[in-house]
Design an enzyme around this catalytic site. Structure first.
Site, PDB file in Angstrom:
ATOM      1  N   THR A 128     -11.530  -0.663  -3.222  1.00 60.47           N
ATOM      2  CA  THR A 128     -10.936  -2.164  -3.812  1.00 60.47           C
ATOM      3  C   THR A 128     -11.903  -2.579  -4.837  1.00 60.47           C
ATOM      4  OG1 THR A 128     -12.243  -3.372  -2.251  1.00 60.47           O
ATOM      5  CG2 THR A 128     -10.355  -2.728  -1.284  1.00 60.47           C
ATOM      6  N   TYR A 129     -11.309  -3.621  -5.607  1.00 57.64           N
ATOM      7  CA  TYR A 129     -11.902  -4.201  -6.654  1.00 57.64           C
ATOM      8  C   TYR A 129     -12.372  -5.768  -6.366  1.00 57.64           C
ATOM      9  CZ  TYR A 129     -12.652  -4.772 -11.693  1.00 57.64           C
ATOM     10  OH  TYR A 129     -13.276  -5.139 -13.095  1.00 57.64           O
ATOM     11  N   LYS A 149       7.003  -3.994 -12.002  1.00 60.46           N
ATOM     12  CA  LYS A 149       6.156  -3.106 -11.964  1.00 60.46           C
ATOM     13  C   LYS A 149       6.315  -1.301 -11.997  1.00 60.46           C
ATOM     14  CE  LYS A 149       4.179  -5.146  -8.139  1.00 60.46           C
ATOM     15  NZ  LYS A 149       2.811  -5.809  -7.166  1.00 60.46           N
ATOM     16  N   GLN A 185       0.921  -3.836   1.795  1.00 65.55           N
ATOM     17  CA  GLN A 185       0.140  -4.896   2.545  1.00 65.55           C
ATOM     18  C   GLN A 185       0.241  -4.417   4.033  1.00 65.55           C
ATOM     19  OE1 GLN A 185      -2.320  -6.665   2.880  1.00 65.55           O
ATOM     20  NE2 GLN A 185      -1.926  -8.274   1.745  1.00 65.55           N
ATOM     21  N   ASP A 190      -6.188 -11.852  -6.229  1.00 70.17           N
ATOM     22  CA  ASP A 190      -6.125 -13.299  -5.710  1.00 70.17           C
ATOM     23  C   ASP A 190      -7.014 -14.100  -6.587  1.00 70.17           C
ATOM     24  OD1 ASP A 190      -4.422 -12.884  -3.632  1.00 70.17           O
ATOM     25  OD2 ASP A 190      -5.785 -12.065  -2.239  1.00 70.17           O
ATOM     26  N   HIS A 206      -9.085   0.500  -7.239  1.00 69.64           N
ATOM     27  CA  HIS A 206      -8.239  -0.573  -7.623  1.00 69.64           C
ATOM     28  C   HIS A 206      -8.725  -1.550  -8.932  1.00 69.64           C
ATOM     29  CE1 HIS A 206      -7.196  -1.294  -3.023  1.00 69.64           C
ATOM     30  NE2 HIS A 206      -7.299   0.143  -3.266  1.00 69.64           N
ATOM     31  N   TYR A 210       5.010  -5.792  -0.541  1.00 68.77           N
ATOM     32  CA  TYR A 210       4.834  -7.115   0.625  1.00 68.77           C
ATOM     33  C   TYR A 210       5.924  -6.794   1.567  1.00 68.77           C
ATOM     34  CZ  TYR A 210       1.180  -8.214  -2.473  1.00 68.77           C
ATOM     35  OH  TYR A 210       0.202  -7.931  -3.304  1.00 68.77           O
ATOM     36  N   ALA A 219       0.810  -8.526 -12.475  1.00 69.09           N
ATOM     37  CA  ALA A 219       0.548  -6.917 -12.148  1.00 69.09           C
ATOM     38  C   ALA A 219       1.237  -5.980 -13.050  1.00 69.09           C
ATOM     39  CB  ALA A 219       0.513  -6.342 -10.830  1.00 69.09           C
ATOM     40  N   GLU A 275      -8.338   3.155   2.930  1.00 72.53           N
ATOM     41  CA  GLU A 275      -9.289   2.444   1.707  1.00 72.53           C
ATOM     42  C   GLU A 275     -10.431   1.801   2.294  1.00 72.53           C
ATOM     43  OE1 GLU A 275      -7.053  -1.626   0.418  1.00 72.53           O
ATOM     44  OE2 GLU A 275      -8.918  -2.418   1.495  1.00 72.53           O
TER      45      GLU A 275
HETATM   46  P1  FAD Z   1       2.153  -9.533  -8.782  1.00 71.55           P
HETATM   47  O1  FAD Z   1       2.571  -7.981  -8.477  1.00 71.55           O
HETATM   48  O2  FAD Z   1       1.792  -9.686 -10.119  1.00 71.55           O
HETATM   49  O3  FAD Z   1       2.786 -10.371  -7.928  1.00 71.55           O
HETATM   50  C1  FAD Z   1       2.028 -11.553  -7.642  1.00 71.55           C
HETATM   51  C2  FAD Z   1       3.143 -12.805  -7.369  1.00 71.55           C
HETATM   52  O4  FAD Z   1       3.773 -12.987  -8.553  1.00 71.55           O
HETATM   53  C3  FAD Z   1       4.289 -12.236  -6.288  1.00 71.55           C
HETATM   54  O5  FAD Z   1       4.842 -13.371  -5.431  1.00 71.55           O
HETATM   55  C4  FAD Z   1       5.394 -11.792  -7.321  1.00 71.55           C
HETATM   56  O6  FAD Z   1       6.770 -12.085  -6.513  1.00 71.55           O
HETATM   57  C5  FAD Z   1       5.370 -12.890  -8.458  1.00 71.55           C
HETATM   58  N1  FAD Z   1       5.754 -12.318  -9.776  1.00 71.55           N
HETATM   59  C6  FAD Z   1       5.460 -10.878 -10.171  1.00 71.55           C
HETATM   60  N2  FAD Z   1       5.894 -10.881 -11.424  1.00 71.55           N
HETATM   61  C7  FAD Z   1       6.610 -11.944 -11.815  1.00 71.55           C
HETATM   62  C8  FAD Z   1       7.451 -12.381 -12.701  1.00 71.55           C
HETATM   63  N3  FAD Z   1       7.425 -11.653 -14.169  1.00 71.55           N
HETATM   64  N4  FAD Z   1       7.824 -13.802 -12.495  1.00 71.55           N
HETATM   65  C9  FAD Z   1       7.707 -14.492 -11.700  1.00 71.55           C
HETATM   66  N5  FAD Z   1       7.155 -14.086 -10.858  1.00 71.55           N
HETATM   67  C10 FAD Z   1       6.453 -13.034 -10.604  1.00 71.55           C
HETATM   68  N6  FAD Z   1      -6.769  -7.743  -4.403  1.00 71.55           N
HETATM   69  C11 FAD Z   1      -8.103  -7.726  -5.090  1.00 71.55           C
HETATM   70  O7  FAD Z   1      -8.568  -8.590  -5.572  1.00 71.55           O
HETATM   71  N7  FAD Z   1      -8.695  -6.664  -5.084  1.00 71.55           N
HETATM   72  C12 FAD Z   1      -8.217  -5.397  -4.458  1.00 71.55           C
HETATM   73  O8  FAD Z   1      -8.656  -4.438  -4.698  1.00 71.55           O
HETATM   74  C13 FAD Z   1      -6.972  -5.453  -3.773  1.00 71.55           C
HETATM   75  N8  FAD Z   1      -6.239  -4.491  -3.320  1.00 71.55           N
HETATM   76  C14 FAD Z   1      -5.226  -4.509  -2.900  1.00 71.55           C
HETATM   77  C15 FAD Z   1      -4.296  -3.290  -2.139  1.00 71.55           C
HETATM   78  C16 FAD Z   1      -3.033  -3.597  -1.682  1.00 71.55           C
HETATM   79  C17 FAD Z   1      -2.510  -2.409  -1.059  1.00 71.55           C
HETATM   80  C18 FAD Z   1      -2.710  -4.821  -1.464  1.00 71.55           C
HETATM   81  C19 FAD Z   1      -1.063  -5.078  -0.920  1.00 71.55           C
HETATM   82  C20 FAD Z   1      -3.022  -5.995  -2.047  1.00 71.55           C
HETATM   83  C21 FAD Z   1      -4.349  -5.894  -2.765  1.00 71.55           C
HETATM   84  N9  FAD Z   1      -4.963  -7.001  -3.105  1.00 71.55           N
HETATM   85  C22 FAD Z   1      -6.192  -6.843  -3.920  1.00 71.55           C
HETATM   86  C23 FAD Z   1      -4.315  -8.252  -2.967  1.00 71.55           C
HETATM   87  C24 FAD Z   1      -3.559  -8.694  -4.242  1.00 71.55           C
HETATM   88  O9  FAD Z   1      -4.301  -8.753  -5.296  1.00 71.55           O
HETATM   89  C25 FAD Z   1      -2.993  -9.721  -3.800  1.00 71.55           C
HETATM   90  O10 FAD Z   1      -1.958 -10.030  -2.980  1.00 71.55           O
HETATM   91  C26 FAD Z   1      -2.413 -10.830  -5.082  1.00 71.55           C
HETATM   92  O11 FAD Z   1      -1.998 -12.023  -4.597  1.00 71.55           O
HETATM   93  C27 FAD Z   1      -1.201 -10.207  -5.835  1.00 71.55           C
HETATM   94  O12 FAD Z   1      -1.276  -9.137  -6.481  1.00 71.55           O
HETATM   95  P2  FAD Z   1      -0.098  -8.215  -6.770  1.00 71.55           P
HETATM   96  O13 FAD Z   1      -0.618  -7.027  -7.586  1.00 71.55           O
HETATM   97  O14 FAD Z   1       0.939  -7.901  -5.799  1.00 71.55           O
HETATM   98  O15 FAD Z   1       0.761  -9.400  -7.950  1.00 71.55           O
END
Ligand code: FAD
Length: 290
Positions: A48-49, A167, A178, A109, A77, A147, A127, A17
């Site tokens: 990353t984005y 997803k 993560q 985030d 990303h 995670y 997501a 990455e």
């Molecule tokens: P989601 O999968 O949407 O989950 C977010 C939270 O919501 C989780 O607690 C999940 O359990 C909950 N949830 C999901 N769906 C539902 C539902 N239907 N109902 C209720 N709860 C739900 N961030 C950036 O800004 N830019 C990047 O480039 C970036 N790259 C990353 C790369 C990796 C490999 C990882 C692990 C993380 C990265 N992140 C990045 C961080 C990520 O954006 C954050 O961790 C963010 O808080 C969650 O993103 P997610 O896609 O996992 O969200």
């Protein structure tokens, strides 16, 4: 090439990455790092984005350069932060135009000034919704985040994995995790995903520690635990950067060897836009295992 097809070769993938530098001045340094890492012939780089602003535009630029000038596959990303469906359609168009075939679909985030994530009007809450939208509007291989120590906003692993499955059901092809420092956390997570009916490749994310001050940042940002033994070792040499890096490298090698022995689909290294420590780790692994 689509990353889902790379997994069909059934050998562990290697990926790195990188992130767009915040100032334009650093981009040549990033390309120097990428050219060194590209010599290790990784299966792909991920880019990353950012949470907003000019670094976002750089994601497509860097990902496309990696593909077209350095000859390695890329994973761009993409997040839901401050984006409507129309904005995402535009991003998909840009990615398609430059030949990028792989997207890591993330919620993102919240920007620093906000504590919680707020859905943009006309945008996406989770997501899984972004995955569904990409699937409908393009021909990409899609990865998502997982995670091993549970997402900080999720009540527990069970709920988090139910959400991870949404997803996959929406069309994601693979999971990148993560960072974590104790492989037992990964194995527990992997067992639980399989029990939940998730059968796509899960690539563990490895973060080689090279600076003592990173530790508190890592813990506060993503909640990853540092095993007490490693923490003690690092704290004893905290102001001697070379020794911190040495212990960080040793730990990452041990983690990677054990993960490979336990049949992981690949290794994804958080390079932090540095080549030296990641090169040492992968060269050591090439000698011993790969
Ligand atoms: P989601 O999968 O949407 O989950 C977010 C939270 O919501 C989780 O607690 C999940 O359990 C909950 N949830 C999901 N769906 C539902 C539902 N239907 N109902 C209720 N709860 C739900 N961030 C950036 O800004 N830019 C990047 O480039 C970036 N790259 C990353 C790369 C990796 C490999 C990882 C692990 C993380 C990265 N992140 C990045 C961080 C990520 O954006 C954050 O961790 C963010 O808080 C969650 O993103 P997610 O896609 O996992 O969200």
């Amino acid at each position: 090439m689509k990353i889902k097809n790379i997994f069909e070769e059934n050998k562990p993938t290697l990926s790195f990455e990188v992130f767009p530098p915040s100032r334009d001045g650093n981009i040549e340094e990033l390309y120097r790092v990428i050219s060194e890492l590209a010599e290790l012939k990784p299966d792909f780089f991920s880019v990353t984005y950012g949470a907003g602003g000019s670094t976002r535009e750089k994601t497509v630029e860097i990902a496309s350069k990696i593909r077209n000038d350095f000859g390695r596959e890329t994973l761009a990303h993409l997040t839901c932060v401050q984006a409507t469906g129309t904005d995402i359609l535009q991003e998909l168009g840009k990615l398609e135009k430059t030949g990028i075939e792989n997207i890591l679909a993330l919620r993102g985030d919240p920007p620093k000034e906000n504590k919680t994530f707020v859905k943009t009007e006309g945008g996406f809450e989770y997501a899984s919704e972004l995955v569904e939208f990409i699937k409908l509007n393009g021909d990409f291989s899609i990865g998502v985040a997982g995670y091993p120590e549970v997402h900080p906003e999720a009540p527990d692993m069970e709920h988090d994995i139910v959400n991870l499955k949404k997803k996959i059901d929406a069309g994601a092809d693979f999971i990148i995790t993560q960072m974590f420092f104790d492989n037992e956390d990964f194995y527990r997570f992997r067992d639980n995903t399989i029990s939940a009916g998730i059968h796509v490749p899960i690539i563990p994310g490895i973060f080689p520690i090279f600076n003592y001050r990173q530790i508190s940042r890592i813990v506060s940002l993503c909640g990853a635990k540092i095993p007490p033994k490693l923490h003690d070792k690092l704290s004893r040499v905290n102001d001697r950067s070379e020794e911190v890096e040495k212990y960080g490298i040793e730990h990452a090698i041990r983690q990677s060897e054990d993960l490979l022995k336990n049949g992981v689909s690949g290794l994804h290294f958080y390079s932090m836009n540095r080549s030296r420590h990641v090169m040492r780790i992968t060269q050591e692994l090439f000698k011993k295992i790969i």
